[in-house]
Design an enzyme around this catalytic site. Structure first.
Site, PDB file in Angstrom:
ATOM      1  N   GLU A 136      10.531   3.013  -5.324  1.00  9.87           N
ATOM      2  CA  GLU A 136      10.614   4.187  -4.448  1.00  9.87           C
ATOM      3  C   GLU A 136      12.055   4.328  -3.954  1.00  9.87           C
ATOM      4  O   GLU A 136      12.586   5.418  -3.827  1.00  9.87           O
ATOM      5  CB  GLU A 136       9.661   4.038  -3.249  1.00  9.87           C
ATOM      6  CG  GLU A 136       9.817   5.238  -2.331  1.00  9.87           C
ATOM      7  CD  GLU A 136       8.963   5.193  -1.085  1.00  9.87           C
ATOM      8  OE1 GLU A 136       7.816   4.756  -1.141  1.00  9.87           O
ATOM      9  OE2 GLU A 136       9.486   5.625  -0.041  1.00  9.87           O
TER      10      GLU A 136
ATOM     11  N   CYS B  44       9.579   1.183   2.146  1.00  8.23           N
ATOM     12  CA  CYS B  44       8.847   0.572   1.037  1.00  8.23           C
ATOM     13  C   CYS B  44       9.725   0.534  -0.207  1.00  8.23           C
ATOM     14  O   CYS B  44      10.399   1.507  -0.527  1.00  8.23           O
ATOM     15  CB  CYS B  44       7.574   1.363   0.744  1.00  8.23           C
ATOM     16  SG  CYS B  44       6.315   1.104   1.999  1.00  8.23           S
TER      17      CYS B  44
ATOM     18  N   ARG C  97       6.004  11.402  -3.371  1.00 10.84           N
ATOM     19  CA  ARG C  97       7.413  11.001  -3.187  1.00 10.84           C
ATOM     20  C   ARG C  97       8.327  11.732  -4.180  1.00 10.84           C
ATOM     21  O   ARG C  97       9.303  11.172  -4.667  1.00 10.84           O
ATOM     22  CB  ARG C  97       7.580   9.480  -3.344  1.00 10.84           C
ATOM     23  CG  ARG C  97       6.849   8.661  -2.321  1.00 10.84           C
ATOM     24  CD  ARG C  97       7.379   8.871  -0.912  1.00 10.84           C
ATOM     25  NE  ARG C  97       6.628   8.085   0.014  1.00 10.84           N
ATOM     26  CZ  ARG C  97       5.528   8.520   0.647  1.00 10.84           C
ATOM     27  NH1 ARG C  97       5.076   9.760   0.454  1.00 10.84           N
ATOM     28  NH2 ARG C  97       4.885   7.743   1.486  1.00 10.84           N
TER      29      ARG C  97
END
Ligand code: EPU
Length: 307
Positions: A296, A226, A176
């Site tokens: 995130e 998420c 990520r």
């Protein structure tokens, strides 16, 4: 005076809309008013970067708003909205397919094109919301792959407005994470994605697998994907679930009972509700398992102590 209350030069002013509630531009459906600066192509993005530097002003960047939690209060810094940079073109050399796409192109448009044409490589992204620029900036992905596997190069605009082409060999991808962030405030203007010629049936199978992988997630709810990254070797969703987070709520923000790493806005949640709920969940997991989960979701307009 905060920079966005001043009138900008004409070439910039025409790109700005003031007082736009970020709740209208984010999938969470929360966020206070901001000055939105929306370039329609690379040239306008260059002008914007030049102006921001001359004003000594930072900014936020958003694409599809699908991975963003924006604060409820006035957002002081300008928000650069990339969704008007939308050109797409494709070229085929042998089995290689190169797709040049503006940062604001919807990622779903690229997966749909790959399904239609039988171009393989980006099946993993089926169902990921947002724009190509946002997906690259956050190296969006699933267990089936991530953007690092398809990006051949990125055309970026540096602070001050200079354009640079960054080759795949110069990008330092992580989970990520895309190395561009470490260079400072560069803007992704467009990217070349590399797919390869396959057949529609193979691509459809890959897409179906990606779709199945999302079945455990809440569909149709106001979420931002998420909330936390998976910790090394573990699963944030599983830890949050084992810590009893499903169903916890603050105001109209609730932890999904399908997947514990999703927070849903039931309608009138505020950013503060969502942030409080996320912190409660994070503390539970830390207390129970000694694992401190990292966000995130990117936040906009919060002070460092609030996040
Ligand atoms: N699990 C639970 N309880 C839950 C949720 C998950 O026990 O409430 C368990 C699952 O049963 C599974 C494991 O945790 O054994 C992992 O769950 P899942 O397969 O749902 O994958 P994930 O790691 O939670 C990742 C990405 C998702 C992506 C899916 C599918 C992250 C943080 N999440 O989720 O990406 O869609 O894989 O490939 O990397 C996102 O990044 O926003 C996102 C949604």
């Amino acid at each position: 005076m905060p920079p966005m209350q001043k009138i900008a030069p004409e070439n910039i002013e025409k790109l700005i809309r003031r007082g736009v509630p970020l709740r209208e531009l984010t999938t969470f459906g929360v966020g206070g008013p901001a000055a939105i600066l929306s370039p329609s192509g690379e040239e306008e993005l260059k002008e914007a970067a030049k102006w921001l530097q001359s004003e000594g002003t930072g900014c936020y960047v958003i694409g599809g708003g699908s991975n963003i939690l924006a604060a409820d209060e006035d957002i002081e810094l300008p928000v650069i909205l990339m969704t008007s940079i939308t050109e797409v073109s494709a070229s085929i050399k042998g089995r290689e397919v190169l797709i040049t796409c503006g940062a604001g192109v919807n990622l779903g448009k690229i997966t749909a094109m790959s399904a239609r044409e039988g171009w393989s490589g980006i099946e993993f992204a089926a169902g990921i919301p947002g724009t190509v620029g946002g997906a690259i900036a956050g190296n969006a992905g699933t267990t089936g792959g991530d953007m690092s596997s398809v990006v051949k190069s990125v055309s970026a605009i540096m602070p001050g407005g200079a354009a640079v082409d960054i080759d795949e060999s110069e990008l330092e991808w992580g989970y990520r994470q895309c190395g561009l962030r470490d260079i400072g405030h560069v803007f992704i203007a467009s990217a070349v994605l590399r797919l390869h010629v396959s057949d529609a049936e193979t691509v459809a199978r890959g897409i179906e697998k990606a779709v199945q992988g999302r079945k455990s997630q809440p569909a149709g709810a106001r979420t931002a994907g998420c909330v936390f990254k998976n910790p090394k070797g573990g699963s944030a969703g599983r830890l949050l679930d084992m810590a009893g987070c499903k169903g916890l709520s603050e105001g109209e923000a609730i932890v999904s009972d399908r997947h514990a790493n999703f927070i849903e806005n039931l309608g009138d949640a505020t950013a503060a509700d969502i942030m409080r709920l996320a912190e409660i969940c994070r503390r539970r997991v830390d207390d129970m398992f000694g694992v401190f989960l990292e966000f995130e979701i990117k936040s906009i307009g919060f002070s460092p102590s609030e996040r």
